[in-house]
Design an enzyme around this catalytic site. Structure first.
Site, mmCIF file in Angstrom:
data_model
loop_
_atom_site.group_PDB
_atom_site.id
_atom_site.type_symbol
_atom_site.label_atom_id
_atom_site.label_comp_id
_atom_site.label_asym_id
_atom_site.label_seq_id
_atom_site.Cartn_x
_atom_site.Cartn_y
_atom_site.Cartn_z
ATOM 1 N N ASN A 42 0.841 -1.210 0.000
ATOM 2 C CA ASN A 42 0.000 0.000 0.000
ATOM 3 C C ASN A 42 0.869 1.251 0.000
ATOM 4 O O ASN A 42 1.926 1.296 0.646
ATOM 5 C CB ASN A 42 -1.007 0.007 1.166
ATOM 6 C CG ASN A 42 -0.389 -0.150 2.531
ATOM 7 O OD1 ASN A 42 0.606 -0.836 2.710
ATOM 8 N ND2 ASN A 42 -0.983 0.499 3.512
ATOM 9 N N GLU A 55 -3.032 -4.733 -2.949
ATOM 10 C CA GLU A 55 -3.511 -5.702 -3.945
ATOM 11 C C GLU A 55 -3.823 -5.019 -5.267
ATOM 12 O O GLU A 55 -3.609 -5.575 -6.340
ATOM 13 C CB GLU A 55 -4.698 -6.511 -3.425
ATOM 14 C CG GLU A 55 -5.891 -5.720 -2.940
ATOM 15 C CD GLU A 55 -5.805 -5.364 -1.462
ATOM 16 O OE1 GLU A 55 -4.801 -4.744 -1.059
ATOM 17 O OE2 GLU A 55 -6.763 -5.663 -0.719
ATOM 18 N N CYS A 91 -11.111 -2.452 -3.891
ATOM 19 C CA CYS A 91 -10.318 -3.588 -4.380
ATOM 20 C C CYS A 91 -11.223 -4.734 -4.823
ATOM 21 O O CYS A 91 -10.937 -5.422 -5.803
ATOM 22 C CB CYS A 91 -9.331 -4.050 -3.322
ATOM 23 S SG CYS A 91 -7.966 -2.882 -3.111
HETATM 24 N N1 THU Z 1 -5.294 -1.198 2.519
HETATM 25 C C1 THU Z 1 -4.786 -2.089 1.617
HETATM 26 O O1 THU Z 1 -3.654 -1.941 1.136
HETATM 27 N N2 THU Z 1 -5.573 -3.120 1.231
HETATM 28 C C2 THU Z 1 -6.843 -3.350 1.700
HETATM 29 O O2 THU Z 1 -7.546 -4.208 1.193
HETATM 30 C C3 THU Z 1 -7.327 -2.563 2.832
HETATM 31 C C4 THU Z 1 -6.624 -1.282 3.072
HETATM 32 C C5 THU Z 1 -4.449 -0.073 2.938
HETATM 33 C C6 THU Z 1 -4.912 1.267 2.434
HETATM 34 C C7 THU Z 1 -4.328 2.198 3.472
HETATM 35 O O3 THU Z 1 -2.986 2.509 3.082
HETATM 36 C C8 THU Z 1 -4.266 1.374 4.739
HETATM 37 O O4 THU Z 1 -4.446 0.024 4.345
HETATM 38 C C9 THU Z 1 -5.322 1.743 5.768
HETATM 39 O O5 THU Z 1 -6.566 1.823 5.180
#
Ligand code: THU
Length: 132
Positions: A42, A55, A91
């Site tokens: 992320n 993802e 996502c």
């Molecule tokens: N996040 C993800 O990378 N994948 C997910 O499916 C849920 C949320 C990240 C986005 C953000 O950087 C952090 O988690 C908190 O929301």
């Protein structure tokens, strides 16, 4: 498909997360049928809406390299959260169009692991059929 290996690679990808605002780190390892592994983490932004999930970064990278959903076998998504987290709504919508319906989506947080797929995660999907 070696589930434990994919989870391990996803945890390695998580090390590259840029998450100064949430401090919530996520990693993804997308496995292609040809054995290629595409990693994602992320990446956040001070303009919060510009953040992109781990993802989605992995899936978009695969598409950018020319791969398509038929090339995809499985994805592992891991986080350092206390609870096992499913993919966010955006996502899920992206998976709906860009990832195979029944391919394993492996979720892990070092405490527990769950395997699901987008068909189960997103009922009544809105997609290409509705707009073309
Ligand atoms: N996040 C993800 O990378 N994948 C997910 O499916 C849920 C949320 C990240 C986005 C953000 O950087 C952090 O988690 C908190 O929301």
């Amino acid at each position: 498909m070696n589930q434990e290996h994919l989870i391990k690679k996803a945890f390695e990808a998580m090390e590259n997360a840029y998450a100064p605002y949430s401090n919530y780190h996520v990693g993804a390892c997308l496995l292609l049928k040809n054995g290629t592994e595409i990693l994602g983490a992320n990446v956040e932004n001070a303009s919060f809406g510009a953040t992109c999930c781990a993802e989605r970064n992995a899936i978009f990278h695969a598409y950018s390299l020319g791969y398509r959903k038929d090339d995809m076998e499985a994805i592992a998504i891991v986080s350092d959260g206390k609870y096992l987290a499913g993919p966010c709504g955006i996502c899920r919508q992206v998976f709906s169009e860009l990832f195979p319906q029944k391919a394993p989506i492996i979720l892990s947080n070092k405490i527990e692991t769950k395997v699901t797929n987008i068909d189960d995660l997103l009922p009544l999907q809105f997609g290409i059929k509705d707009v073309l």
